[in-house]
Design a protein around this motif. Sequence first.
Motif, PDB file in Angstrom:
ATOM      1  N   ILE A   1       0.858  -1.175   0.000  1.00 48.93           N
ATOM      2  CA  ILE A   1       0.000   0.000   0.000  1.00 48.93           C
ATOM      3  C   ILE A   1       0.903   1.237   0.000  1.00 48.93           C
ATOM      4  CG2 ILE A   1      -1.922   1.147   1.177  1.00 48.93           C
ATOM      5  CD1 ILE A   1      -2.410  -1.814   0.130  1.00 48.93           C
ATOM      6  N   THR A   2       0.585   2.148  -0.920  1.00 49.91           N
ATOM      7  CA  THR A   2       1.442   3.325  -1.058  1.00 49.91           C
ATOM      8  C   THR A   2       0.576   4.526  -1.449  1.00 49.91           C
ATOM      9  OG1 THR A   2       3.356   4.163  -2.291  1.00 49.91           O
ATOM     10  CG2 THR A   2       2.114   2.447  -3.373  1.00 49.91           C
ATOM     11  N   GLY A   3       1.189   5.574  -1.957  1.00 48.41           N
ATOM     12  CA  GLY A   3       0.419   6.752  -2.318  1.00 48.41           C
ATOM     13  C   GLY A   3       1.248   7.643  -3.241  1.00 48.41           C
ATOM     14  N   GLY A   4       1.066   8.903  -3.083  1.00 55.71           N
ATOM     15  CA  GLY A   4       0.742   9.746  -1.972  1.00 55.71           C
ATOM     16  C   GLY A   4       1.199   9.123  -0.649  1.00 55.71           C
ATOM     17  N   GLU A   5       0.740   9.714   0.407  1.00 54.76           N
ATOM     18  CA  GLU A   5       1.055   9.131   1.708  1.00 54.76           C
ATOM     19  C   GLU A   5      -0.148   8.285   2.152  1.00 54.76           C
ATOM     20  OE1 GLU A   5       3.504   8.458   3.601  1.00 54.76           O
ATOM     21  OE2 GLU A   5       2.109   7.623   5.045  1.00 54.76           O
ATOM     22  N   PRO A   6       0.020   6.960   2.158  1.00 55.19           N
ATOM     23  CA  PRO A   6      -1.139   6.099   2.436  1.00 55.19           C
ATOM     24  C   PRO A   6      -1.779   6.377   3.791  1.00 55.19           C
ATOM     25  CG  PRO A   6       0.924   4.826   2.480  1.00 55.19           C
ATOM     26  CD  PRO A   6       1.239   6.163   1.890  1.00 55.19           C
ATOM     27  N   LEU A   7      -0.974   6.751   4.771  1.00 61.31           N
ATOM     28  CA  LEU A   7      -1.528   6.898   6.124  1.00 61.31           C
ATOM     29  C   LEU A   7      -2.249   8.233   6.345  1.00 61.31           C
ATOM     30  CD1 LEU A   7       1.251   5.134   8.246  1.00 61.31           C
ATOM     31  CD2 LEU A   7      -0.877   4.181   7.333  1.00 61.31           C
ATOM     32  N   VAL A   8      -2.298   9.092   5.320  1.00 61.26           N
ATOM     33  CA  VAL A   8      -3.144  10.287   5.477  1.00 61.26           C
ATOM     34  C   VAL A   8      -4.544  10.070   4.884  1.00 61.26           C
ATOM     35  CG1 VAL A   8      -1.188  11.907   5.531  1.00 61.26           C
ATOM     36  CG2 VAL A   8      -2.421  11.550   3.369  1.00 61.26           C
ATOM     37  N   ARG A   9      -4.760   8.940   4.239  1.00 63.40           N
ATOM     38  CA  ARG A   9      -6.116   8.668   3.727  1.00 63.40           C
ATOM     39  C   ARG A   9      -7.048   8.364   4.897  1.00 63.40           C
ATOM     40  NH1 ARG A   9      -9.040   6.097  -1.209  1.00 63.40           N
ATOM     41  NH2 ARG A   9     -11.127   6.445  -0.388  1.00 63.40           N
ATOM     42  N   ARG A  10      -8.134   9.111   4.939  1.00 58.29           N
ATOM     43  CA  ARG A  10      -9.055   8.938   6.069  1.00 58.29           C
ATOM     44  C   ARG A  10      -9.634   7.520   6.085  1.00 58.29           C
ATOM     45  NH1 ARG A  10     -13.165  13.560   6.444  1.00 58.29           N
ATOM     46  NH2 ARG A  10     -11.214  14.679   6.703  1.00 58.29           N
ATOM     47  N   GLY A  11      -9.605   6.906   7.245  1.00 58.77           N
ATOM     48  CA  GLY A  11     -10.213   5.579   7.398  1.00 58.77           C
ATOM     49  C   GLY A  11      -9.347   4.438   6.883  1.00 58.77           C
ATOM     50  N   ILE A  12      -8.120   4.715   6.531  1.00 59.11           N
ATOM     51  CA  ILE A  12      -7.290   3.694   5.882  1.00 59.11           C
ATOM     52  C   ILE A  12      -7.065   2.473   6.780  1.00 59.11           C
ATOM     53  CG2 ILE A  12      -4.998   4.634   6.528  1.00 59.11           C
ATOM     54  CD1 ILE A  12      -6.001   3.116   3.109  1.00 59.11           C
ATOM     55  N   MET A  13      -7.147   2.665   8.088  1.00 60.29           N
ATOM     56  CA  MET A  13      -6.939   1.506   8.971  1.00 60.29           C
ATOM     57  C   MET A  13      -8.023   0.461   8.797  1.00 60.29           C
ATOM     58  SD  MET A  13      -4.201   1.237  10.346  1.00 60.29           S
ATOM     59  CE  MET A  13      -3.133   2.488   9.793  1.00 60.29           C
ATOM     60  N   THR A  14      -9.233   0.892   8.448  1.00 56.75           N
ATOM     61  CA  THR A  14     -10.287  -0.107   8.234  1.00 56.75           C
ATOM     62  C   THR A  14      -9.956  -0.953   7.009  1.00 56.75           C
ATOM     63  OG1 THR A  14     -11.617   1.400   6.926  1.00 56.75           O
ATOM     64  CG2 THR A  14     -12.125   1.302   9.268  1.00 56.75           C
ATOM     65  N   PHE A  15      -9.303  -0.327   6.031  1.00 62.92           N
ATOM     66  CA  PHE A  15      -8.886  -1.083   4.844  1.00 62.92           C
ATOM     67  C   PHE A  15      -7.821  -2.124   5.220  1.00 62.92           C
ATOM     68  CE2 PHE A  15      -5.724  -1.501   1.444  1.00 62.92           C
ATOM     69  CZ  PHE A  15      -6.499  -2.103   0.464  1.00 62.92           C
ATOM     70  N   PHE A  16      -6.827  -1.700   6.002  1.00 60.36           N
ATOM     71  CA  PHE A  16      -5.795  -2.656   6.433  1.00 60.36           C
ATOM     72  C   PHE A  16      -6.439  -3.805   7.228  1.00 60.36           C
ATOM     73  CE2 PHE A  16      -2.689   0.726   5.501  1.00 60.36           C
ATOM     74  CZ  PHE A  16      -1.661  -0.025   4.946  1.00 60.36           C
TER      75      PHE A  16
END
Length: 335
Positions: free
Chosen positions: A67-82
Motif C-alpha cells: 500500500i502506497t500513495g501519496g502518503e497512504p496513512l493520510v487517507r481517512r479511514g485507511i486503517m479499516t482497509f488494512f
Amino acid sequence: MTAPLIDPFQRAITYLRVSVTDRCDFRCVYCMAENMQFLPKKELLTLEELDRMCSTFVKLGVEKLRITGGEPLVRRGIMTFFQSMSRHLETGALKELTLTTNGSQLEKYAKDLYAAGVRRVNVSLDTLDDEKFARVTRWGRLPQVLRGIDAAKAAGLRVKLNAVALKEFNEDELISMTQWCAENDMDLTWIEVMPMGDLGNEDRIGQYWALSELRKTLAEHYTLTDLAERTGGPARYVKLEETGQKIGFITPLTHNFCESCNRVRLTCTGELFMCLGQEDNADLRKPLRDFPNEEFQLEKAIRNAISHKPKGHDFDYSRQSISGQMTRHMSHTGG
Ligand code: SAM
Ligand code: SF4
C-alpha cells in the motif's frame, strides 16, 4: 481453481502495489510540485472499492500487496482497509501486506498496522539532517518521522529505510546513514532518482547520483558481498560483512530488470499500470463501478490488462537527454 495471472512473456503477476491516495503531508521536490492539484474525491476509489479490487487480485493469485500513495496513512479511514485486508492473510491467500510510508503518521498507527497483520514497513528517509530534511520534503519535520520509526519498531514492525540518492544532497551521508541503520538494525535501500516531480527547479536538489558510484564509495568502507536475493523488481542487494546489514540498490534506469518483473500498479483512481516506465494503462474503475455484482467483469478486465503488459520500460539515462521522461507524478502511480 482460478487461473493465475500470467502475462504474454510468461511472467506470473503476484505482486500488486496500490496507491490509496494522491495526497500527502509532504511535498518532496523529486515527487511533487509545491502547489499540487489533487483529485476530486469522486475520482478516487472508495475504501470499499479498494477492498473489492484488491480482493479480486488476491483471488487471481496476487500474494503480496504493498500500500502506497501519496502518503497512504493520510487517507481517512485507511486503517479499516488494512484491517479488512488482514482476512486474506488469515486464509493464507495473501502472504504479505505491507506499505511504503514517509513515516509521519507511524507514531499514531504503528500498533494498528501490526494488529492488522503488517510485519514490515518501508520508510522513506533521504537525510538525517533536520535542515536538509525540511528542504527536500518542503513540509516535513524530521523528529516526527524519527518518532514514527521508533514507534514502528516498538510495535514489532521491521523497518527498512528507502533513500533517494541525490548528488550533492545526501552523498555526504552515505556512511553516516549506513551506520545509523546498522545501529538501529535496519536495512537500507538506495533509489536512483527518476525524472519526475519538480526536479531541476530546486537549488542543488534532484541531481542524478548513479548508484554504481555510490556502491564504489560504500566498498571503500565496507566489505560487500552480493546477495542472490531477487524480489522480481529492480532491487539488487549486498550484505555488509562488518555490520551484517543488507543494502539495496534500486536502479530502474540503468539496469534492465524487466524480464523478471512480477508486479503491476494500481492508482487511487483505479487505473492499472502494467509498467512503471510506460504510460499504457487500463481503467479498472469502470468495470468495478458498472458491474457491482458481477465480479467476473472485473476479473475479465484485469486479465485483459495483464495480457497487455509490455516487455520493458522506456527510461533511458544513457543518452544525453532523458528520453523516457514521464509526465505523471510518482505520487500518482505510487513509486
Ligand atoms: N509517501 C510515501 C513515501 O514517501 O514513502 C509513499 C509514496 S512515495 C511516491 C514512494 C517512494 O517513491 C518513496 O520512497 C519516494 O522516495 C520515491 N520517489 C518519489 N519520487 C521519486 C523519484 N522522482 N525518483 C525516485 N524515487 C522517487
Ligand atoms: Fe509524499 Fe512520498 Fe511523494 Fe514525498 S515521496 S511527496 S512523502 S508521496
